[in-house]
Scaffold this motif. Structure first.
Motif, mmCIF file in Angstrom:
data_model
loop_
_atom_site.group_PDB
_atom_site.id
_atom_site.type_symbol
_atom_site.label_atom_id
_atom_site.label_comp_id
_atom_site.label_asym_id
_atom_site.label_seq_id
_atom_site.Cartn_x
_atom_site.Cartn_y
_atom_site.Cartn_z
ATOM 1 N N PHE A 60 -21.388 59.090 90.147
ATOM 2 C CA PHE A 60 -21.426 59.595 88.774
ATOM 3 C C PHE A 60 -20.648 60.904 88.732
ATOM 4 C CE2 PHE A 60 -25.952 57.672 88.493
ATOM 5 C CZ PHE A 60 -25.417 56.418 88.268
ATOM 6 N N GLU A 61 -20.037 61.197 87.601
ATOM 7 C CA GLU A 61 -19.258 62.430 87.478
ATOM 8 C C GLU A 61 -20.006 63.417 86.597
ATOM 9 O OE1 GLU A 61 -15.321 61.817 85.985
ATOM 10 O OE2 GLU A 61 -14.813 60.620 87.756
ATOM 11 N N VAL A 62 -20.393 64.528 87.189
ATOM 12 C CA VAL A 62 -21.038 65.581 86.409
ATOM 13 C C VAL A 62 -20.740 66.912 87.096
ATOM 14 C CG1 VAL A 62 -23.252 65.271 87.615
ATOM 15 C CG2 VAL A 62 -23.217 66.375 85.383
ATOM 16 N N ASP A 63 -20.380 67.898 86.296
ATOM 17 C CA ASP A 63 -20.035 69.213 86.842
ATOM 18 C C ASP A 63 -21.314 70.042 86.899
ATOM 19 O OD1 ASP A 63 -19.242 71.770 87.372
ATOM 20 O OD2 ASP A 63 -17.433 71.651 86.121
ATOM 21 N N ILE A 64 -21.914 70.103 88.075
ATOM 22 C CA ILE A 64 -23.224 70.739 88.202
ATOM 23 C C ILE A 64 -23.150 72.235 87.913
ATOM 24 C CG2 ILE A 64 -23.043 71.100 90.716
ATOM 25 C CD1 ILE A 64 -26.234 70.107 88.805
ATOM 26 N N ASP A 65 -22.004 72.866 88.210
ATOM 27 C CA ASP A 65 -21.871 74.303 87.921
ATOM 28 C C ASP A 65 -21.872 74.562 86.421
ATOM 29 O OD1 ASP A 65 -21.803 75.021 90.589
ATOM 30 O OD2 ASP A 65 -19.654 74.573 90.727
ATOM 31 N N GLU A 66 -21.219 73.662 85.685
ATOM 32 C CA GLU A 66 -21.208 73.810 84.235
ATOM 33 C C GLU A 66 -22.621 73.646 83.666
ATOM 34 O OE1 GLU A 66 -18.852 70.975 82.169
ATOM 35 O OE2 GLU A 66 -18.689 72.219 80.382
ATOM 36 N N PHE A 74 -21.982 67.129 80.727
ATOM 37 C CA PHE A 74 -21.045 66.027 80.496
ATOM 38 C C PHE A 74 -21.239 65.049 81.645
ATOM 39 C CE2 PHE A 74 -19.266 69.423 78.005
ATOM 40 C CZ PHE A 74 -18.849 68.770 76.854
ATOM 41 N N PHE A 75 -21.539 63.801 81.312
ATOM 42 C CA PHE A 75 -21.942 62.833 82.339
ATOM 43 C C PHE A 75 -21.081 61.580 82.214
ATOM 44 C CE2 PHE A 75 -24.739 60.108 84.763
ATOM 45 C CZ PHE A 75 -25.329 60.981 85.669
ATOM 46 N N ARG A 76 -20.304 61.258 83.257
ATOM 47 C CA ARG A 76 -19.352 60.142 83.126
ATOM 48 C C ARG A 76 -19.382 59.235 84.352
ATOM 49 N NH1 ARG A 76 -16.421 64.277 80.458
ATOM 50 N NH2 ARG A 76 -16.448 63.795 78.229
ATOM 51 N N ASN A 77 -18.601 58.159 84.246
ATOM 52 C CA ASN A 77 -18.449 57.197 85.340
ATOM 53 C C ASN A 77 -19.789 56.576 85.743
ATOM 54 O OD1 ASN A 77 -16.701 55.813 87.044
ATOM 55 N ND2 ASN A 77 -17.227 57.110 88.798
ATOM 56 N N ALA A 78 -20.601 56.221 84.727
ATOM 57 C CA ALA A 78 -21.941 55.702 85.023
ATOM 58 C C ALA A 78 -22.188 54.383 84.298
ATOM 59 C CB ALA A 78 -22.990 56.736 84.642
ATOM 60 N N ASP A 79 -21.101 53.619 84.081
ATOM 61 C CA ASP A 79 -21.236 52.351 83.349
ATOM 62 C C ASP A 79 -22.248 51.405 83.990
ATOM 63 O OD1 ASP A 79 -19.412 53.254 81.620
ATOM 64 O OD2 ASP A 79 -17.732 51.994 82.316
ATOM 65 N N VAL A 80 -22.428 51.539 85.298
ATOM 66 C CA VAL A 80 -23.339 50.626 85.990
ATOM 67 C C VAL A 80 -24.782 50.784 85.482
ATOM 68 C CG1 VAL A 80 -23.812 52.197 87.914
ATOM 69 C CG2 VAL A 80 -24.005 49.719 88.252
ATOM 70 N N LEU A 81 -25.102 51.973 84.973
ATOM 71 C CA LEU A 81 -26.426 52.191 84.358
ATOM 72 C C LEU A 81 -26.238 52.625 82.907
ATOM 73 C CD1 LEU A 81 -28.792 53.971 86.924
ATOM 74 C CD2 LEU A 81 -28.921 51.649 86.041
ATOM 75 N N ALA A 82 -25.618 51.759 82.115
ATOM 76 C CA ALA A 82 -25.332 52.121 80.729
ATOM 77 C C ALA A 82 -26.542 51.923 79.822
ATOM 78 C CB ALA A 82 -24.152 51.306 80.209
ATOM 79 N N ARG A 83 -27.498 51.118 80.295
ATOM 80 C CA ARG A 83 -28.673 50.842 79.451
ATOM 81 C C ARG A 83 -29.953 51.160 80.219
ATOM 82 N NH1 ARG A 83 -28.001 49.224 74.941
ATOM 83 N NH2 ARG A 83 -30.154 48.579 74.698
ATOM 84 N N PRO A 84 -31.008 51.538 79.499
ATOM 85 C CA PRO A 84 -32.277 51.835 80.192
ATOM 86 C C PRO A 84 -32.942 50.564 80.704
ATOM 87 C CG PRO A 84 -32.589 51.943 77.824
ATOM 88 C CD PRO A 84 -31.122 51.725 78.050
ATOM 89 N N MET A 85 -33.880 50.755 81.618
ATOM 90 C CA MET A 85 -34.671 49.646 82.131
ATOM 91 C C MET A 85 -35.608 49.152 81.026
ATOM 92 S SD MET A 85 -36.856 49.637 85.651
ATOM 93 C CE MET A 85 -37.985 50.942 85.214
#
Lengths: 313, 319
Positions: A60-66, A74-85
């Motif tokens: 997953f892409e997230v800038d932890i310092d920001e 800002f949270f990206r590259n997480a299509d594999v978990l696009a929907r909740p359980m």
């Protein structure tokens, strides 16, 4: 914090954050009922999660310092978990039952019914195993009241109180629909009494919206659980044990059981209510704390007996 | 301590994603060589960790299936999560519907169901819907719970038998349905000692409600069958009365009454009504409560009962 709690939240956070790019840490914390520090801690875990292999670009892409410095996510590259359980059975059924009660209380408003239908659809034929009956009078009355609340219009109703009172025709400023102990009420400012009152919906015989509008008043009691709250008067009855059910049926402030008798203290809304209770309980009452109530009951009984002087046919 | 827990959460999420994104079943061997947290564990430590992690995911509601990509060959079994079993299906709500869902958030009182509802709404929020608890402040239904409710409901959802004392008598019951009326909870279930369906009022349960035995221990009959079995206090109309009520009076009694015909003259300002109730004693109490605003016309036994009760009150309390 149990790891299972965190796990469940993480699985909700991933789809949530993807749909709310740039949301603040504080807002996420509020929506998920945790401290902002916990949200940061959750993101710290998620930055090392993602598709297997662990190569750059898979996580997953997230800038932890920001997140830490600017408080934005800002949270990206997480299509594999696009929907909740899917919801767990106990969660799904709790929400279904709550929503069914809201639907019932609203008089089956269009929005309430369609929300329930969509939820049932998405949950896929879950049986809630729990049902709640609400005595809420005519559905059209609830819809009219809700419309009047929204439009801030005064309503006039024909109200048939409990017991011995005859119908009254109060004009009220309706503020809220509410259910207590299986009965639906409308909380309203009643100008004639200069006070808040709760009217039971199943006791409303007729109802119409007038042309008069009102400005909502301050001070509607938040958690007025019943109209007995502000009743100062008390009546104590000594009862035979067979009448123990009254403590279950009526609101009581005190109950004490002896060998041969029980003593029950009731909040008394009006003297007439106390008299009606004595008439109802008959022989089961062996002592009354208020002599005037006892004598009034005797008088009413005698007046009623006059009807039976002649046989019915 | 904090670090251990973070490492575990990370491992669980990655394990879940691996099983969810794989094309087929993934073997334990593949999992161990892929997930960072497992890679450097000894054989024994990995086995224990992996079993615990799987259990923890399942306990959180994650549907992990076991099987093999080549069922005919005798090779190591694997694991996968079927996306359609895992994901909440797409759903979208209008702002009005979101206001209704928001009102649902505060319905449950004094029950674990309150938190479960909040959790369920969080799932909808994660699915892109945003239930709005502020908008419909004018609609505030409440469901209070009672002692025993949460335990009975948990057992019912898991299909476990329960034990409790009812009016001091021990019972063992297969819970079928919980219903609330007039603020009181009733449990319908199969009473194992009596080998028959029975209704229990939770306020008369005199002990804790304790779940016993395994889950999925029994089947619950279909809902339409249950509807006919649920009984509340005051159900079953076994008695009737014809009463004359003073016009405009009678409150709750008149609301429950049906218009009746009466061939004999009635006092000025009275109209005949028919009442039904489970027991004649309740009818007599309803009629007496109305004092001179009600006259019991029929049946004769009930009329006598009313007269006796009124006479008793007059004699006892007359100064």
């Amino acid at each position: 914090m149990k790891s299972s709690e965190q796990l469940t939240r993480l699985l909700k956070l991933v789809p949530y954050l993807q749909q709310h790019q740039g949301i603040s840490v504080g807002e996420v914390a509020q929506h998920f009922g945790v401290a902002p520090r916990q949200v940061v801690s959750d993101i710290e875990v998620l930055q090392f999660c993602g598709l297997p292999e662990g190569f750059h670009g898979d996580l997953f892409e997230v800038d932890i310092d920001e997140v830490r410095d600017a408080g934005h996510i800002f949270f990206r590259n997480a299509d594999v978990l696009a929907r909740p359980m899917r919801m767990r059975l106990e969660e799904a059924t709790s929400l279904l039952v709550a929503l069914e009660v809201v639907v019932e209380t609203s008089g089956g408003s269009e929005a309430a019914l369609s929300a329930l239908a969509k939820l049932r659809d998405v949950l896929g034929g879950v049986d809630p195993a729990v049902s709640v009956a609400v005595a809420a009078g005519a559905p059209e009355h609830r819809q009219v009241l809700q419309a009047a609340i929204d439009a801030r219009r005064v309503v006039e109703m024909t109200y048939l109180g409990s017991g011995r009172r005859s119908a009254s025709r109060p004009e009220v400023e309706p503020m809220r629909l509410r259910v207590v102990d299986g009965f639906a009420y409308v909380d309203a400012w009643t100008p004639a009494r200069s006070d808040w009152r709760s009217y039971r919906l199943d006791r409303i015989e007729a109802l119409h919206i007038t042309d008069a509008t009102f400005t909502p008043r301050e001070g509607l009691p938040e958690n007025a659980t019943s109209w007995f709250d502000d009743v100062a008067q008390r009546l104590e009855l000594e009862l035979t044990p067979d009448a123990d059910w009254v403590a279950e049926y009526y609101p009581v402030t005190h109950r004490h059981a002896g060998a041969d008798h029980i003593w029950v203290t009731f909040p008394v809304a009006s003297p007439q209510w106390a008299v009606s209770l004595l008439l109802r309980l008959g022989d089961s009452v062996t002592g009354v704390s208020d002599g005037n109530v006892a004598q009034a009951a005797a008088g009413e009984a005698r007046a009623a007996l006059a009807h039976y002087a002649d046989p019915p046919d | 301590m904090q670090r251990v827990s973070k490492a575990k959460s990370e491992r669980l999420v990655n394990l879940l994603i691996m099983m969810l994104s794989a094309r087929g079943y993934v073997t334990k061997h593949q999992i161990r060589s892929t997930i960072e947290g497992y890679r450097h564990q000894s054989d024994g430590a990995f086995e224990r960790m992996f079993e615990r992690d799987k259990e923890e995911l399942r306990a959180a509601g994650v549907p992990i299936a076991t099987g093999s990509n080549e069922p005919d060959l005798d090779i190591e079994a694997g694991y996968r999560i079927e996306r359609s079993d895992f994901e909440l299906p797409p759903v979208a709500f209008t702002p009005e519907e979101l206001a209704v869902l928001g009102a649902a958030a505060s319905v449950w009182q004094d029950s674990v169901a309150a938190q479960q509802t909040v959790d369920a709404l969080e799932t909808l929020r994660a699915a892109g819907a945003d239930p709005d608890p502020e908008r419909l402040m004018t609609l505030r239904p409440r469901i209070p719970a009672e002692p025993g409710f949460d335990a009975a409901r948990e057992a019912l959802l898991a299909r476990r038998e329960v034990r409790f004392d009812y009016r001091g008598q021990p019972r063992q019951v297969q819970p079928w349905r919980l219903s609330q009326r007039r603020g009181r909870w009733y449990l319908l279930g199969f009473d194992l000692q009596r080998s028959a369906p029975r209704n229990f009022k939770l306020s008369r349960v005199t002990s804790d409600v304790a779940a016993v035995g395994p889950t999925h221990a029994y089947e619950v009959p279909p809902a339409d069958e249950l509807a006919g079995l649920v009984r509340f206090d005051g159900d079953r109309d076994g008695a009737f009365a014809v009463v004359a009520l003073r016009d405009q009076m009678g409150g709750d009694v008149r609301r429950m009454a049906q218009p009746a015909t009466w061939d004999h003259p009635l006092p000025e300002g009275f109209t005949a009504w028919r009442l039904e109730s489970p027991r004649p004693e309740i009818l007599a109490a309803d009629i007496c409560e109305l004092g001179p605003d009600a006259i019991c016309l029929a049946p004769q036994e009930l009329r006598d009962m009313v007269i006796r009760q009124l006479q008793g009150i007059a004699d006892r309390w007359e100064a």
